[in-house]
Design a protein around this motif. Structure first.
Motif, PDB file in Angstrom:
ATOM      1  N   THR A 154       0.879  -1.160   0.000  1.00 55.86           N
ATOM      2  CA  THR A 154       0.000   0.000   0.000  1.00 55.86           C
ATOM      3  C   THR A 154       0.918   1.211   0.000  1.00 55.86           C
ATOM      4  OG1 THR A 154      -1.800  -1.080   1.182  1.00 55.86           O
ATOM      5  CG2 THR A 154      -1.690   1.328   1.328  1.00 55.86           C
ATOM      6  N   VAL A 155       0.754   2.075  -0.994  1.00 55.75           N
ATOM      7  CA  VAL A 155       1.616   3.242  -1.129  1.00 55.75           C
ATOM      8  C   VAL A 155       0.783   4.504  -0.973  1.00 55.75           C
ATOM      9  CG1 VAL A 155       3.154   4.513  -2.661  1.00 55.75           C
ATOM     10  CG2 VAL A 155       3.231   2.023  -2.626  1.00 55.75           C
ATOM     11  N   ALA A 156       1.234   5.410  -0.131  1.00 54.80           N
ATOM     12  CA  ALA A 156       0.599   6.723   0.027  1.00 54.80           C
ATOM     13  C   ALA A 156       1.593   7.781  -0.438  1.00 54.80           C
ATOM     14  CB  ALA A 156       0.206   6.964   1.483  1.00 54.80           C
ATOM     15  N   SER A 157       1.165   8.597  -1.382  1.00 53.64           N
ATOM     16  CA  SER A 157       2.025   9.638  -1.927  1.00 53.64           C
ATOM     17  C   SER A 157       1.151  10.693  -2.578  1.00 53.64           C
ATOM     18  CB  SER A 157       2.989   9.036  -2.952  1.00 53.64           C
ATOM     19  OG  SER A 157       3.848  10.035  -3.467  1.00 53.64           O
ATOM     20  N   LEU A 158       1.685  11.874  -2.747  1.00 57.54           N
ATOM     21  CA  LEU A 158       0.934  12.932  -3.402  1.00 57.54           C
ATOM     22  C   LEU A 158       0.548  12.533  -4.815  1.00 57.54           C
ATOM     23  CD1 LEU A 158      -0.152  15.805  -3.125  1.00 57.54           C
ATOM     24  CD2 LEU A 158       2.018  16.611  -4.029  1.00 57.54           C
ATOM     25  N   THR A 159       1.489  11.898  -5.550  1.00 57.86           N
ATOM     26  CA  THR A 159       1.219  11.482  -6.923  1.00 57.86           C
ATOM     27  C   THR A 159       1.575  10.014  -7.100  1.00 57.86           C
ATOM     28  OG1 THR A 159       3.423  11.909  -7.828  1.00 57.86           O
ATOM     29  CG2 THR A 159       1.918  13.790  -7.705  1.00 57.86           C
ATOM     30  N   ALA A 160       1.222   9.484  -8.262  1.00 61.14           N
ATOM     31  CA  ALA A 160       1.578   8.103  -8.604  1.00 61.14           C
ATOM     32  C   ALA A 160       2.855   8.039  -9.424  1.00 61.14           C
ATOM     33  CB  ALA A 160       0.434   7.442  -9.368  1.00 61.14           C
ATOM     34  N   GLY A 161       3.578   9.137  -9.509  1.00 61.69           N
ATOM     35  CA  GLY A 161       4.848   9.150 -10.221  1.00 61.69           C
ATOM     36  C   GLY A 161       4.687   9.119 -11.728  1.00 61.69           C
ATOM     37  N   VAL A 162       5.785   8.840 -12.398  1.00 60.27           N
ATOM     38  CA  VAL A 162       5.816   8.770 -13.859  1.00 60.27           C
ATOM     39  C   VAL A 162       6.462   7.453 -14.272  1.00 60.27           C
ATOM     40  CG1 VAL A 162       5.919  11.283 -14.164  1.00 60.27           C
ATOM     41  CG2 VAL A 162       8.036   9.977 -13.995  1.00 60.27           C
ATOM     42  N   ASP A 163       6.331   7.120 -15.536  1.00 57.14           N
ATOM     43  CA  ASP A 163       6.889   5.873 -16.048  1.00 57.14           C
ATOM     44  C   ASP A 163       8.404   5.811 -15.839  1.00 57.14           C
ATOM     45  OD1 ASP A 163       4.305   5.548 -17.000  1.00 57.14           O
ATOM     46  OD2 ASP A 163       4.812   6.164 -19.038  1.00 57.14           O
ATOM     47  N   GLY A 164       8.880   4.675 -15.332  1.00 57.24           N
ATOM     48  CA  GLY A 164      10.299   4.401 -15.281  1.00 57.24           C
ATOM     49  C   GLY A 164      11.122   5.131 -14.240  1.00 57.24           C
ATOM     50  N   PHE A 165      10.489   5.841 -13.320  1.00 58.72           N
ATOM     51  CA  PHE A 165      11.243   6.588 -12.315  1.00 58.72           C
ATOM     52  C   PHE A 165      10.438   6.659 -11.027  1.00 58.72           C
ATOM     53  CE2 PHE A 165      12.307  10.653 -10.216  1.00 58.72           C
ATOM     54  CZ  PHE A 165      13.663  10.460 -10.023  1.00 58.72           C
ATOM     55  N   GLY A 166      11.120   6.541  -9.892  1.00 60.03           N
ATOM     56  CA  GLY A 166      10.451   6.684  -8.597  1.00 60.03           C
ATOM     57  C   GLY A 166       9.335   5.670  -8.425  1.00 60.03           C
ATOM     58  N   LEU A 167       8.151   6.158  -8.098  1.00 63.51           N
ATOM     59  CA  LEU A 167       7.010   5.256  -7.912  1.00 63.51           C
ATOM     60  C   LEU A 167       6.683   4.478  -9.176  1.00 63.51           C
ATOM     61  CD1 LEU A 167       4.683   7.488  -5.735  1.00 63.51           C
ATOM     62  CD2 LEU A 167       5.706   5.326  -5.068  1.00 63.51           C
ATOM     63  N   GLY A 168       6.984   5.062 -10.322  1.00 57.77           N
ATOM     64  CA  GLY A 168       6.747   4.366 -11.590  1.00 57.77           C
ATOM     65  C   GLY A 168       7.456   3.022 -11.650  1.00 57.77           C
ATOM     66  N   GLU A 169       8.637   2.938 -11.027  1.00 54.76           N
ATOM     67  CA  GLU A 169       9.376   1.671 -10.992  1.00 54.76           C
ATOM     68  C   GLU A 169       8.630   0.623 -10.169  1.00 54.76           C
ATOM     69  OE1 GLU A 169      14.004   2.643 -11.323  1.00 54.76           O
ATOM     70  OE2 GLU A 169      13.019   3.691  -9.649  1.00 54.76           O
ATOM     71  N   LEU A 170       7.988   1.052  -9.090  1.00 54.37           N
ATOM     72  CA  LEU A 170       7.204   0.110  -8.277  1.00 54.37           C
ATOM     73  C   LEU A 170       6.014  -0.443  -9.053  1.00 54.37           C
ATOM     74  CD1 LEU A 170       6.856   1.556  -4.652  1.00 54.37           C
ATOM     75  CD2 LEU A 170       8.119  -0.447  -5.389  1.00 54.37           C
ATOM     76  N   PHE A 171       5.335   0.434  -9.796  1.00 52.02           N
ATOM     77  CA  PHE A 171       4.197  -0.024 -10.601  1.00 52.02           C
ATOM     78  C   PHE A 171       4.659  -0.937 -11.725  1.00 52.02           C
ATOM     79  CE2 PHE A 171       2.273   3.763  -8.677  1.00 52.02           C
ATOM     80  CZ  PHE A 171       1.138   3.182  -8.154  1.00 52.02           C
ATOM     81  N   GLU A 172       5.755  -0.574 -12.370  1.00 50.45           N
ATOM     82  CA  GLU A 172       6.286  -1.383 -13.463  1.00 50.45           C
ATOM     83  C   GLU A 172       6.652  -2.788 -12.972  1.00 50.45           C
ATOM     84  OE1 GLU A 172       9.719  -1.110 -16.932  1.00 50.45           O
ATOM     85  OE2 GLU A 172       9.419   0.565 -15.567  1.00 50.45           O
ATOM     86  N   ALA A 173       7.145  -2.893 -11.753  1.00 46.22           N
ATOM     87  CA  ALA A 173       7.509  -4.188 -11.176  1.00 46.22           C
ATOM     88  C   ALA A 173       6.292  -4.927 -10.613  1.00 46.22           C
ATOM     89  CB  ALA A 173       8.547  -3.990 -10.072  1.00 46.22           C
TER      90      ALA A 173
END
Length: 101
Positions: free
Chosen positions: A44-63
């Motif tokens: 469960t991730v709480a953050s202001l945004t969901a990030g962008v592709d390939g960086f930061g939170l985007g890496e978590l979603f990609e994985a």
């Protein structure tokens, strides 16, 4: 990773600071995103945004490591979108004023 092994487990909650891409915990997110960090899943991730592709939170979603996202803005991440519309992601949209520190 050793420092994370005692506090990250399947289903753990991860709160990510920062504003957009500035000030995010890049090292933490990169480590959690690694495929061999098996205990970092169904997060469960709480953050202001969901990030962008390939960086930061985007890496978590990609994985595929995130099960639930709590955020104010989620519009710039194609992996988030794929998971959400594929029924693999729970989302709680929260007004920015209640999530910002």
């Amino acid at each position: 990773r050793e420092a994370l092994s005692d506090c990250i487990f399947p289903g753990a909650a991860v709160n990510c600071g920062g504003f957009g891409l500035g000030g995010i915990p890049e090292t933490l997110l990169k480590e959690l995103s690694k495929k061999d960090f098996d205990q970092a899943r169904d997060l469960t991730v709480a953050s202001l945004t969901a990030g962008v592709d390939g960086f930061g939170l985007g890496e978590l979603f990609e994985a595929g490591k995130v099960k639930r996202m709590i955020a104010s803005y989620v519009g710039e991440n194609k992996y988030f979108e794929e998971m959400f519309f594929g029924g693999k992601l729970e989302v709680e949209l929260t007004p920015q004023g209640t999530i910002a520190a």
